[in-house]
Design a protein around this motif. Structure first.
Motif, PDB file in Angstrom:
ATOM      1  N   GLU A 181       0.823  -1.211   0.000  1.00 18.40           N
ATOM      2  CA  GLU A 181       0.000   0.000   0.000  1.00 18.40           C
ATOM      3  C   GLU A 181       0.860   1.266   0.000  1.00 18.40           C
ATOM      4  O   GLU A 181       0.592   2.219  -0.736  1.00 18.40           O
ATOM      5  CB  GLU A 181      -0.937   0.019   1.214  1.00 18.40           C
ATOM      6  CG  GLU A 181      -2.066  -1.001   1.164  1.00 18.40           C
ATOM      7  CD  GLU A 181      -1.585  -2.432   1.427  1.00 18.40           C
ATOM      8  OE1 GLU A 181      -0.484  -2.586   2.029  1.00 18.40           O
ATOM      9  OE2 GLU A 181      -2.277  -3.380   1.016  1.00 18.40           O
ATOM     10  N   GLU A 182       1.891   1.267   0.837  1.00 19.31           N
ATOM     11  CA  GLU A 182       2.757   2.443   0.903  1.00 19.31           C
ATOM     12  C   GLU A 182       3.498   2.658  -0.414  1.00 19.31           C
ATOM     13  O   GLU A 182       3.628   3.789  -0.893  1.00 19.31           O
ATOM     14  CB  GLU A 182       3.762   2.290   2.046  1.00 19.31           C
ATOM     15  CG  GLU A 182       4.655   3.521   2.220  1.00 19.31           C
ATOM     16  CD  GLU A 182       5.567   3.420   3.427  1.00 19.31           C
ATOM     17  OE1 GLU A 182       5.806   4.464   4.065  1.00 19.31           O
ATOM     18  OE2 GLU A 182       6.042   2.311   3.730  1.00 19.31           O
ATOM     19  N   LEU A 183       3.976   1.579  -1.005  1.00 18.65           N
ATOM     20  CA  LEU A 183       4.709   1.696  -2.256  1.00 18.65           C
ATOM     21  C   LEU A 183       3.797   2.144  -3.399  1.00 18.65           C
ATOM     22  O   LEU A 183       4.221   2.892  -4.284  1.00 18.65           O
ATOM     23  CB  LEU A 183       5.388   0.367  -2.596  1.00 18.65           C
ATOM     24  CG  LEU A 183       6.453  -0.092  -1.584  1.00 18.65           C
ATOM     25  CD1 LEU A 183       7.066  -1.408  -2.013  1.00 18.65           C
ATOM     26  CD2 LEU A 183       7.526   0.958  -1.389  1.00 18.65           C
ATOM     27  N   LYS A 184       2.538   1.712  -3.366  1.00 13.08           N
ATOM     28  CA  LYS A 184       1.582   2.173  -4.370  1.00 13.08           C
ATOM     29  C   LYS A 184       1.336   3.676  -4.235  1.00 13.08           C
ATOM     30  O   LYS A 184       1.171   4.380  -5.238  1.00 13.08           O
ATOM     31  CB  LYS A 184       0.256   1.414  -4.218  1.00 13.08           C
ATOM     32  CG  LYS A 184       0.270   0.017  -4.825  1.00 13.08           C
ATOM     33  CD  LYS A 184      -1.095  -0.629  -4.725  1.00 13.08           C
ATOM     34  CE  LYS A 184      -1.104  -2.009  -5.392  1.00 13.08           C
ATOM     35  NZ  LYS A 184      -2.435  -2.660  -5.274  1.00 13.08           N
ATOM     36  N   GLU A 185       1.316   4.163  -2.997  1.00 12.02           N
ATOM     37  CA  GLU A 185       1.127   5.600  -2.787  1.00 12.02           C
ATOM     38  C   GLU A 185       2.325   6.382  -3.337  1.00 12.02           C
ATOM     39  O   GLU A 185       2.158   7.440  -3.953  1.00 12.02           O
ATOM     40  CB  GLU A 185       0.938   5.908  -1.301  1.00 12.02           C
ATOM     41  CG  GLU A 185       0.589   7.360  -1.049  1.00 12.02           C
ATOM     42  CD  GLU A 185       0.305   7.669   0.409  1.00 12.02           C
ATOM     43  OE1 GLU A 185      -0.062   8.832   0.683  1.00 12.02           O
ATOM     44  OE2 GLU A 185       0.440   6.770   1.255  1.00 12.02           O
ATOM     45  N   ILE A 186       3.529   5.859  -3.136  1.00 11.59           N
ATOM     46  CA  ILE A 186       4.724   6.490  -3.702  1.00 11.59           C
ATOM     47  C   ILE A 186       4.628   6.512  -5.229  1.00 11.59           C
ATOM     48  O   ILE A 186       4.912   7.522  -5.875  1.00 11.59           O
ATOM     49  CB  ILE A 186       5.995   5.752  -3.241  1.00 11.59           C
ATOM     50  CG1 ILE A 186       6.214   5.955  -1.746  1.00 11.59           C
ATOM     51  CG2 ILE A 186       7.216   6.243  -4.027  1.00 11.59           C
ATOM     52  CD1 ILE A 186       7.351   5.136  -1.169  1.00 11.59           C
ATOM     53  N   ASP A 187       4.207   5.382  -5.803  1.00 14.41           N
ATOM     54  CA  ASP A 187       4.064   5.292  -7.264  1.00 14.41           C
ATOM     55  C   ASP A 187       3.103   6.367  -7.785  1.00 14.41           C
ATOM     56  O   ASP A 187       3.359   6.994  -8.821  1.00 14.41           O
ATOM     57  CB  ASP A 187       3.548   3.907  -7.666  1.00 14.41           C
ATOM     58  CG  ASP A 187       4.546   2.799  -7.349  1.00 14.41           C
ATOM     59  OD1 ASP A 187       5.711   3.110  -7.047  1.00 14.41           O
ATOM     60  OD2 ASP A 187       4.143   1.620  -7.396  1.00 14.41           O
ATOM     61  N   ALA A 188       2.010   6.570  -7.064  1.00 14.30           N
ATOM     62  CA  ALA A 188       1.021   7.561  -7.486  1.00 14.30           C
ATOM     63  C   ALA A 188       1.597   8.975  -7.398  1.00 14.30           C
ATOM     64  O   ALA A 188       1.377   9.806  -8.294  1.00 14.30           O
ATOM     65  CB  ALA A 188      -0.233   7.444  -6.617  1.00 14.30           C
ATOM     66  N   ASP A 189       2.343   9.274  -6.332  1.00 13.89           N
ATOM     67  CA  ASP A 189       2.973  10.586  -6.185  1.00 13.89           C
ATOM     68  C   ASP A 189       3.990  10.832  -7.295  1.00 13.89           C
ATOM     69  O   ASP A 189       4.091  11.932  -7.840  1.00 13.89           O
ATOM     70  CB  ASP A 189       3.660  10.691  -4.818  1.00 13.89           C
ATOM     71  CG  ASP A 189       2.669  10.863  -3.672  1.00 13.89           C
ATOM     72  OD1 ASP A 189       1.504  11.237  -3.958  1.00 13.89           O
ATOM     73  OD2 ASP A 189       3.047  10.630  -2.510  1.00 13.89           O
ATOM     74  N   VAL A 190       4.753   9.791  -7.626  1.00 15.11           N
ATOM     75  CA  VAL A 190       5.760   9.906  -8.687  1.00 15.11           C
ATOM     76  C   VAL A 190       5.088  10.177 -10.031  1.00 15.11           C
ATOM     77  O   VAL A 190       5.532  11.036 -10.797  1.00 15.11           O
ATOM     78  CB  VAL A 190       6.620   8.624  -8.751  1.00 15.11           C
ATOM     79  CG1 VAL A 190       7.435   8.584 -10.038  1.00 15.11           C
ATOM     80  CG2 VAL A 190       7.535   8.533  -7.541  1.00 15.11           C
ATOM     81  N   LYS A 191       4.031   9.443 -10.306  1.00 15.13           N
ATOM     82  CA  LYS A 191       3.299   9.637 -11.557  1.00 15.13           C
ATOM     83  C   LYS A 191       2.801  11.071 -11.682  1.00 15.13           C
ATOM     84  O   LYS A 191       2.927  11.701 -12.749  1.00 15.13           O
ATOM     85  CB  LYS A 191       2.124   8.667 -11.636  1.00 15.13           C
ATOM     86  CG  LYS A 191       1.333   8.765 -12.933  1.00 15.13           C
ATOM     87  CD  LYS A 191       0.191   7.765 -12.966  1.00 15.13           C
ATOM     88  CE  LYS A 191      -0.598   7.901 -14.271  1.00 15.13           C
ATOM     89  NZ  LYS A 191      -1.736   6.940 -14.329  1.00 15.13           N
TER      90      LYS A 191
END
Length: 392
Positions: free
Chosen positions: A335-345
């Motif tokens: 979940e945390e890594l998905k949130e990072i992915d979304a911020d990066v995008k």
């Protein structure tokens, strides 16, 4: 009816806006580990009695930082691919997706005051050296907000203690030796990383740089990014010896797993310490892989199969390896890594918007910044009746 529809829409948007803070609150309450011991592959050594350690400690803070940086580079390169095909980016463009562990791992192993010079496959190192995604993409599109004011393009980007981005194959290697010479002459206890590809390793000027660096014991780390292909030619077809870490002959060398960020980090720390101790230069070979072709004009599948590329993606992808290590060691969760992915995008998309809307540099600034701290002077244009003013 309209009131009911408005109420539903308002409810949906309010739920969406509350979701992200709620997720962050949930992640904050997770009992993650602060650090974890990690085993890494042993480096192959040449003229060295001992090498980098085979165990290291990865902290949660470091892991999150490395993961985000690698995702930014990956997403930025994929966006560059898209913008090139949309013709926002023109000319030469060499992407480094697949090689993210090299960029991020090298930076993690040195000091910000140390120096780096590299080839034309430079976007990832630009980012790790401190340039923003906006300034990198804007440089690719030739805009005023680019890191070289829109005049350098893909192959000529610069930043603090970062000397490009060089278009001539192998030419940056003796320049890197020169930067290392300056560091030794000034007594700053700083080092220079001089990067080049496996294709450039066969250049004569590389051997000349080895010789003088060894003779004068320069604090230079020569780094061969061996991604297995020099343009479209496999290393076995172009080099009599593919043991690039031994090419220095009289210079010690390391062969490193360039797909594992921790291997790269620990090897870089070892090499940096070696140079700083006054022993002279050292050579590192990073065994890595690029997913794209040599440049955007190369589809990358005429000299290698799609299956080969897919096999590397599925088994050796540097981001995947770090993600698995983080989750398995309770340094983060999906979940945390998905949130990072979304911020990066989001960050990359905003940078792309800037890079396509920022104005181009005006014609009158064409000859600016030719020299450092030089008084203004005139530069002849394409004919003798046109003169441009050059300002530092």
């Amino acid at each position: 009816m309209r009131k009911m529809l408005a109420a539903v829409v308002s409810h949906v948007f309010s739920r969406a806006s509350q979701k992200k803070p709620a997720l962050r609150g949930l992640l904050a309450s997770q009992n993650f580990s602060n650090d974890a011991p990690c085993h890494i592959k042993k480096c192959d050594l040449y003229r060295l009695e001992e090498g980098p350690p085979t165990t290291t400690v990865l902290t949660r803070e470091e892991a999150l930082k490395y993961y985000r940086a690698m995702q930014v580079i990956r997403r930025m390169e994929l966006k560059s691919d898209q913008m090139y095909k949309q013709k926002f980016i023109r000319g030469f463009c060499h992407l480094c997706d697949g090689q993210e562990a090299c960029c991020v791992g090298l930076e993690a192993g040195i000091n910000p005051t140390d120096h780096i010079i590299t080839s034309y496959r430079a976007h990832g190192l630009c980012y790790t050296r401190g340039l923003s995604v906006k300034s990198i993409l804007a440089e690719l599109t030739g805009r005023k907000g680019g890191c070289a004011k829109g005049k350098g393009g893909s192959m000529h980007m610069y930043g603090k203690n970062f000397y490009g981005g060089n278009g001539i194959v192998g030419a940056q290697v003796p320049l890197g030796a020169g930067v290392a010479f300056a560091r030794k002459y000034l007594g700053t206890n700083e080092i220079c990383l001089a990067l080049y590809g496996d294709g450039a390793a066969n250049q004569g000027q590389v051997a000349e740089a080895y010789n003088l660096s060894a003779l004068w014991k320069l604090p230079c780390v020569f780094i061969c990014e061996n991604n297995r292909y020099g343009m479209g030619t496999a290393t076995e077809r172009a080099a009599a010896s593919t043991e690039y870490h031994k090419r220095g002959n009289f210079i010690p060398g390391l062969r490193v797993n360039g797909m594992d960020i921790l291997c790269v980090r620990e090897a870089t720390k070892f090499a940096a310490h070696y140079c700083r101790s006054g022993k002279g230069p050292i050579l590192m070979e990073l065994q890595t892989y690029r997913y794209h072709g040599h440049s955007m004009s190369d589809p990358g599948i005429s000299y290698r199969s799609r299956e080969e590329v897919q096999n590397m993606r599925s088994k050796s992808d540097p981001i995947m390896l770090l993600r698995e290590r983080m989750i398995n060691n309770n340094l983060s969760n999906v979940e945390e890594l998905k949130e990072i992915d979304a911020d990066v995008k989001k960050e990359v998309e905003e940078a792309a918007q800037f890079a396509t809307s920022d104005p181009e540099p005006p014609l009158e600034e064409l000859a600016y910044h030719l020299f450092y701290h030089s008084p203004p002077f005139g530069v002849r244009g394409t004919n003798k009746w046109i003169t441009y003013k050059s300002v530092s």
